[in-house]
Scaffold this active site. Structure first.
Site, PDB file in Angstrom:
ATOM      1  CB  ILE A 154      -3.083  -1.361   3.439  1.00 54.88           C
ATOM      2  CG1 ILE A 154      -1.755  -1.867   3.011  1.00 54.88           C
ATOM      3  CG2 ILE A 154      -4.010  -1.496   2.124  1.00 54.88           C
ATOM      4  CD1 ILE A 154      -1.593  -3.396   2.998  1.00 54.88           C
ATOM      5  CG  ASP A 173      -8.524  -2.244  12.968  1.00 57.40           C
ATOM      6  OD1 ASP A 173      -8.036  -2.599  13.997  1.00 57.40           O
ATOM      7  OD2 ASP A 173      -7.956  -1.985  11.874  1.00 57.40           O
ATOM      8  CB  THR A 232      -5.956  -5.850  -2.244  1.00 54.41           C
ATOM      9  OG1 THR A 232      -6.208  -5.079  -1.046  1.00 54.41           O
ATOM     10  CG2 THR A 232      -6.428  -5.399  -3.371  1.00 54.41           C
ATOM     11  NE  ARG A 234      -0.763 -12.750   3.208  1.00 57.83           N
ATOM     12  CZ  ARG A 234      -0.251 -11.925   2.551  1.00 57.83           C
ATOM     13  NH1 ARG A 234      -1.022 -11.128   1.602  1.00 57.83           N
ATOM     14  NH2 ARG A 234       0.986 -11.329   2.764  1.00 57.83           N
ATOM     15  CG  ASP A 258      -3.474  -8.743  -5.808  1.00 60.85           C
ATOM     16  OD1 ASP A 258      -3.277  -8.880  -6.993  1.00 60.85           O
ATOM     17  OD2 ASP A 258      -2.697  -8.432  -5.036  1.00 60.85           O
ATOM     18  CD  GLU A 263      -2.164 -15.742  -2.991  1.00 53.65           C
ATOM     19  OE1 GLU A 263      -3.149 -15.155  -3.050  1.00 53.65           O
ATOM     20  OE2 GLU A 263      -0.901 -15.383  -2.865  1.00 53.65           O
ATOM     21  CG  HIS A 295      -0.238 -11.883  -3.759  1.00 52.10           C
ATOM     22  ND1 HIS A 295      -0.445 -12.788  -2.672  1.00 52.10           N
ATOM     23  CD2 HIS A 295       0.243 -10.843  -3.068  1.00 52.10           C
ATOM     24  CE1 HIS A 295      -0.228 -12.266  -1.640  1.00 52.10           C
ATOM     25  NE2 HIS A 295       0.262 -10.979  -2.003  1.00 52.10           N
TER      26      HIS A 295
HETATM   27  P1  NAD Z   1      -1.665  -3.515   9.619  1.00 51.72           P
HETATM   28  O1  NAD Z   1      -1.076  -4.375  10.577  1.00 51.72           O
HETATM   29  O2  NAD Z   1      -1.071  -2.060   9.280  1.00 51.72           O
HETATM   30  O3  NAD Z   1      -3.299  -3.401   9.192  1.00 51.72           O
HETATM   31  C1  NAD Z   1      -3.875  -4.578   9.678  1.00 51.72           C
HETATM   32  C2  NAD Z   1      -5.188  -4.000  10.351  1.00 51.72           C
HETATM   33  O4  NAD Z   1      -6.208  -5.134  10.845  1.00 51.72           O
HETATM   34  C3  NAD Z   1      -4.745  -3.313  11.832  1.00 51.72           C
HETATM   35  O5  NAD Z   1      -5.225  -2.052  11.956  1.00 51.72           O
HETATM   36  C4  NAD Z   1      -5.394  -4.566  13.104  1.00 51.72           C
HETATM   37  O6  NAD Z   1      -5.690  -3.741  14.074  1.00 51.72           O
HETATM   38  C5  NAD Z   1      -6.618  -4.831  12.003  1.00 51.72           C
HETATM   39  N1  NAD Z   1      -6.955  -6.142  12.513  1.00 51.72           N
HETATM   40  C6  NAD Z   1      -6.267  -7.398  12.818  1.00 51.72           C
HETATM   41  N2  NAD Z   1      -7.115  -8.391  13.328  1.00 51.72           N
HETATM   42  C7  NAD Z   1      -8.309  -7.830  13.350  1.00 51.72           C
HETATM   43  C8  NAD Z   1      -9.687  -8.357  13.448  1.00 51.72           C
HETATM   44  N3  NAD Z   1      -9.732  -9.425  14.261  1.00 51.72           N
HETATM   45  N4  NAD Z   1     -10.778  -7.680  13.503  1.00 51.72           N
HETATM   46  C9  NAD Z   1     -10.689  -6.367  12.848  1.00 51.72           C
HETATM   47  N5  NAD Z   1      -9.549  -5.915  12.565  1.00 51.72           N
HETATM   48  C10 NAD Z   1      -8.312  -6.380  12.830  1.00 51.72           C
HETATM   49  O7  NAD Z   1      -1.297  -4.128   8.216  1.00 51.72           O
HETATM   50  P2  NAD Z   1      -1.236  -3.482   6.471  1.00 51.72           P
HETATM   51  O8  NAD Z   1       0.182  -3.011   6.189  1.00 51.72           O
HETATM   52  O9  NAD Z   1      -2.480  -2.544   6.406  1.00 51.72           O
HETATM   53  O10 NAD Z   1      -1.508  -4.701   5.745  1.00 51.72           O
HETATM   54  C11 NAD Z   1      -2.703  -5.426   5.939  1.00 51.72           C
HETATM   55  C12 NAD Z   1      -2.518  -6.735   5.465  1.00 51.72           C
HETATM   56  O11 NAD Z   1      -2.619  -6.718   3.869  1.00 51.72           O
HETATM   57  C13 NAD Z   1      -1.118  -7.687   5.410  1.00 51.72           C
HETATM   58  O12 NAD Z   1      -1.584  -8.665   6.602  1.00 51.72           O
HETATM   59  C14 NAD Z   1      -1.172  -8.752   4.221  1.00 51.72           C
HETATM   60  O13 NAD Z   1      -1.721  -9.725   4.522  1.00 51.72           O
HETATM   61  C15 NAD Z   1      -2.116  -7.657   3.174  1.00 51.72           C
HETATM   62  N6  NAD Z   1      -1.087  -7.226   2.190  1.00 51.72           N
HETATM   63  C16 NAD Z   1      -1.352  -7.777   1.029  1.00 51.72           C
HETATM   64  C17 NAD Z   1      -0.511  -7.337  -0.242  1.00 51.72           C
HETATM   65  C18 NAD Z   1      -0.825  -7.846  -1.591  1.00 51.72           C
HETATM   66  O14 NAD Z   1       0.030  -7.776  -2.339  1.00 51.72           O
HETATM   67  N7  NAD Z   1      -1.869  -8.142  -2.040  1.00 51.72           N
HETATM   68  C19 NAD Z   1       0.793  -6.657   0.001  1.00 51.72           C
HETATM   69  C20 NAD Z   1       0.935  -6.321   1.340  1.00 51.72           C
HETATM   70  C21 NAD Z   1       0.021  -6.560   2.525  1.00 51.72           C
END
Ligand code: NAD
Length: 346
Positions: A154, A173, A232, A234, A258, A263, A295
């Site tokens: 994302i 990251d 957006t 968590r 979001d 929540e 959300h």
């Molecule tokens: P992803 O796994 O592709 O990306 C998460 C990134 O966070 C990774 O690049 C990871 O290396 C990084 N990360 C993890 N721990 C870290 C830390 N301690 N410090 C720095 N970076 C760190 O996941 P994604 O598909 O991009 O989704 C991310 C999050 O978005 C999901 O886990 C979910 O919680 C949230 N999400 C929200 C919605 C919504 O409707 N609002 C929908 C989908 C996902």
């Protein structure tokens, strides 16, 4: 397979029904999974849950006692599932990891634009026939610095979108994406530097013990006065009380979210006319520079369709005694040697 879908929302049910190509026996209920509702899964080998469901240790034990062996999460995030406990109990869990990073990144941009250009206030105002513009001044996004915390699927899409706006892009990251650096000029920096330099900060890490309350008073103190903060990811990634303090003392200029740390049981339900028993949420909702959505970032037609297809693909693998590539309970050694080719053909 007999599958019980917890937390079914009316708008997603048609997508799930359409994607049930192999006519599995499915039952939809609106209730979320919890200790109180785990007994509804008696007689089902599989349950499907969403982000707001509670799959903590005690709930998993109750599901296991009821004969549940598989959990298909209709979401990318899985912070609500105790994976260690699931593995111990032999319950196999899979998620829908990549259903549409565009849906979420685009929603983050919607929050940025609406907050910056004061779209909600403008709409309210013109409906009262007030066509003045003195309270509606925003800023150009062009040449502003955007800090993206968590540059995964994302966050990576957000990099590309904000590059199109002409923004300078900072990322934080634990792993770097070379393509985003080379093609979009993303600069990786440490978290304090990102907080010091960015005009807009958007958070996209998954929620883990390492990211819980990642944004707190200390980091907010480093941010530019008037910073725009977007969440957006968590709710638990932010210390909401500290964010409210930052909004009150003017350090945070605006906040778009979001998600919200408490929540569960509130978002996704209609509480109109009822008293909200949550002072922190009430405070946020009362602030004019806060924009909250319930959300809904995942709620696009494409995302809902992909979630439904992936959910049934995961289930189909299990039905055929195969591994799903989305399994979260698979040990690393097994993932390295697993053959997912049959999965791709499903
Ligand atoms: P992803 O796994 O592709 O990306 C998460 C990134 O966070 C990774 O690049 C990871 O290396 C990084 N990360 C993890 N721990 C870290 C830390 N301690 N410090 C720095 N970076 C760190 O996941 P994604 O598909 O991009 O989704 C991310 C999050 O978005 C999901 O886990 C979910 O919680 C949230 N999400 C929200 C919605 C919504 O409707 N609002 C929908 C989908 C996902």
């Amino acid at each position: 397979m007999k599958i019980l879908f917890y937390s079914t929302k009316d708008f997603e049910q048609p997508y799930l029904e359409t994607s049930n190509f192999r006519k599995e026996e499915i039952v939809f209920i609106k209730e979320a999974l919890s200790l109180q509702t785990a007994d509804k899964a008696k007689g089902f080998d599989t349950v499907s849950i969403f982000a707001g469901d509670d799959a903590s240790s005690a709930v998993l034990e109750a599901l296991h006692k009821n004969g549940v062996r598989f959990i298909a999460i209709r979401a990318a995030g899985y912070d609500n599932v105790d994976l260690k406990k699931a593995t111990e109990l032999g319950i196999v869990v899979a998620n829908a990891p990549e259903y549409s990073p565009y849906a979420i990144a685009e929603h983050a941009v919607a929050l940025i634009l609406a907050l910056n250009r004061k779209i909600i206030a403008a709409d309210k105002q013109v409906h009262q026939q007030n066509f003045t513009t003195s309270n509606l001044v925003g800023f150009d996004l062009n040449r502003k610095t955007v800090g993206i915390i968590g540059v995964g699927k994302i966050g990576g899409v957000l990099v590309k979108i904000m590059h199109g706006f002409g923004c300078r892009l900072l990322g934080y990251d634990i792993q770097e994406n070379k393509e985003l650096k080379e093609k979009y000029g993303l600069e990786y920096v440490d978290l304090p530097a990102l907080c010091r330099e960015a005009n807009i900060i958007s958070i996209h890490t998954s929620l883990t013990p390492g990211t819980r309350y990642m944004i707190n008073r200390k980091l907010i103190g480093l941010m530019q006065r008037g910073v725009m903060l977007i969440n957006t990811g968590r709710g638990g990634c932010m210390n909401t009380q500290d964010v409210i303090e930052g909004l009150e003392n003017g350090h945070i200029g605006s906040y778009g979210a979001d998600v919200y740390e408490n929540e569960r049981g509130v978002f996704f339900y209609d509480h109109s006319g009822k008293e909200l028993n949550d002072p922190m949420l009430k405070k946020l909702l009362s602030m004019p520079n806060v924009l909250t959505t319930p959300h809904q970032a995942f709620a696009t037609q494409e995302a809902l369709s992909n979630i439904a297809i992936t959910t049934f693909d995961n289930i189909e693998c299990w039905k055929n005694n195969k591994l799903s590539k989305n399994e979260l309970t698979m040990p690393a050694w097994q993932r390295e040697t697993a053959n997912f080719s049959e999965y791709e053909e499903l």
